[in-house]
Design an enzyme around this catalytic site. Structure first.
Site, short mmCIF file in Angstrom:
data_model
loop_
_atom_site.label_atom_id
_atom_site.label_comp_id
_atom_site.label_asym_id
_atom_site.label_seq_id
_atom_site.Cartn_x
_atom_site.Cartn_y
_atom_site.Cartn_z
N GLU A 15 0.02 -0.86 0.33
CA GLU A 15 -0.56 -0.17 -0.06
C GLU A 15 0.66 1.25 -0.36
O GLU A 15 1.84 1.10 1.02
CB GLU A 15 -0.94 -0.04 0.79
CG GLU A 15 -1.79 1.24 1.56
CD GLU A 15 -2.33 2.04 0.09
OE1 GLU A 15 -2.32 2.50 -0.50
OE2 GLU A 15 -2.91 1.12 -1.04
N LYS A 16 0.33 2.27 -1.17
CA LYS A 16 1.63 3.57 -1.66
C LYS A 16 0.95 4.68 -0.13
O LYS A 16 2.19 5.47 -0.28
CB LYS A 16 1.35 3.89 -2.75
CG LYS A 16 0.33 4.59 -2.62
CD LYS A 16 -0.53 4.76 -4.80
CE LYS A 16 -1.52 4.88 -5.00
NZ LYS A 16 -1.21 4.87 -6.54
N HIS A 17 0.38 4.76 0.51
CA HIS A 17 0.07 5.71 1.61
C HIS A 17 0.25 5.24 3.00
O HIS A 17 0.13 6.09 3.60
CB HIS A 17 -1.73 5.45 1.40
CG HIS A 17 -2.47 6.32 0.64
ND1 HIS A 17 -2.46 5.38 -0.78
CD2 HIS A 17 -2.52 7.52 -0.20
CE1 HIS A 17 -2.35 6.00 -1.68
NE2 HIS A 17 -2.46 7.58 -1.57
N HIS A 45 4.43 6.68 -4.33
CA HIS A 45 3.20 8.02 -3.96
C HIS A 45 3.43 8.67 -4.59
O HIS A 45 4.38 9.09 -5.14
CB HIS A 45 3.23 7.89 -2.71
CG HIS A 45 2.03 8.96 -2.60
ND1 HIS A 45 1.80 10.24 -2.72
CD2 HIS A 45 1.09 8.36 -1.90
CE1 HIS A 45 0.71 10.70 -2.38
NE2 HIS A 45 -0.17 9.66 -1.97
N HIS A 51 -2.52 15.06 -5.75
CA HIS A 51 -2.20 13.91 -5.56
C HIS A 51 -0.76 13.36 -5.00
O HIS A 51 0.40 13.39 -5.60
CB HIS A 51 -2.31 12.52 -6.06
CG HIS A 51 -2.97 11.29 -5.02
ND1 HIS A 51 -2.73 10.14 -6.03
CD2 HIS A 51 -2.60 11.52 -4.05
CE1 HIS A 51 -2.36 9.21 -5.64
NE2 HIS A 51 -2.98 9.86 -3.87
N CYS A 115 -2.56 11.71 3.47
CA CYS A 115 -2.95 11.72 1.90
C CYS A 115 -3.65 12.69 1.03
O CYS A 115 -5.41 12.94 2.37
CB CYS A 115 -2.59 10.41 1.32
SG CYS A 115 -3.67 11.32 -1.13
N HIS A 118 -6.75 10.37 0.16
CA HIS A 118 -6.72 9.39 0.46
C HIS A 118 -6.86 9.48 2.23
O HIS A 118 -7.23 8.64 2.60
CB HIS A 118 -6.22 8.39 0.39
CG HIS A 118 -6.26 8.17 -1.75
ND1 HIS A 118 -4.82 8.44 -2.15
CD2 HIS A 118 -7.26 7.46 -1.93
CE1 HIS A 118 -5.60 8.37 -3.59
NE2 HIS A 118 -7.03 7.64 -3.41
#
Length: 130
Positions: A15-17, A45, A51, A115, A118
Site C-alpha cells: 500500500e503506497k499510503h 506515491h 495527489h 494524503c 486518501h
C-alpha cells in the site's frame, strides 16, 4: 465518531499510503538511534500537485504507560505547484524524514501520514530496550 474510525492501515509493502518506520527492533536505554520515516517505499506515491503526502508524524507509546508521546512532525510543502500551473514548478518534496531519539523503556513507535486525497494512514513497530 472517533479518529480511529477514519485512520487506515495496511502493509507498506502493498500500500503506497502507509507510513514506513525503519528502526532497530532492540536498542540500549538512553542511547541515540535513528528512525527513518517515509511513504511510498515499495510502491511510489505520486507526490504531484493534485495527489501528495502532506505530513508524517511520529509517536512513542511506552509499554508501561497509557499515554503516547508526540516525537516529531515532518511537513512536505511543495508538490510542483507554480504560477505556470500544476506540476510545472521547479521543486517537489518527497515524503521521507529522519528522527534521532533516545528511549528508556520498551514500547511502540507509531507513525501517521496524511494524503490530500486518501486521508489518514498509520503503522507501528514494537521496540525493545535491552
Amino acid at each position: 465518531m472517533k479518529i480511529s474510525d477514519v485512520i487506515q492501515s495496511a502493509d507498506w509493502k502493498t500500500e503506497k499510503h502507509s507510513p514506513v518506520i525503519e528502526a532497530p527492533e532492540k536498542v540500549k536505554a538512553g542511547e541515540s538511534f535513528a528512525i527513518d520515516l517515509s511513504v511510498g517505499k515499495e510502491i511510489a506515491h505520486p507526490n504531484t500537485t493534485e495527489h501528495h503526502i502532506r505530513w508524517i508524524k511520529l509517536y512513542f507509546k511506552p509499554d508501561n504507560s497509557k499515554f503516547v508521546y508526540e516525537v516529531s512532525t515532518f511537513e512536505f510543502n511543495v508538490h510542483g505547484e507554480s504560477v505556470e500551473g500544476a506540476n510545472k514548478g521547479p521543486i517537489y518534496t518527497e515524503p521521507a524524514a529522519k528522527a534521532t531519539i533516545k528511549i528508556n523503556s520498551s514500547g511502540t513507535l507509531i507513525a501517521t501520514s496524511y494524503c490530500n486525497i486518501h486521508g489518514l494512514w498509520e503503522s507501528s513497530q514494537a521496540i525493545t530496550v535491552e
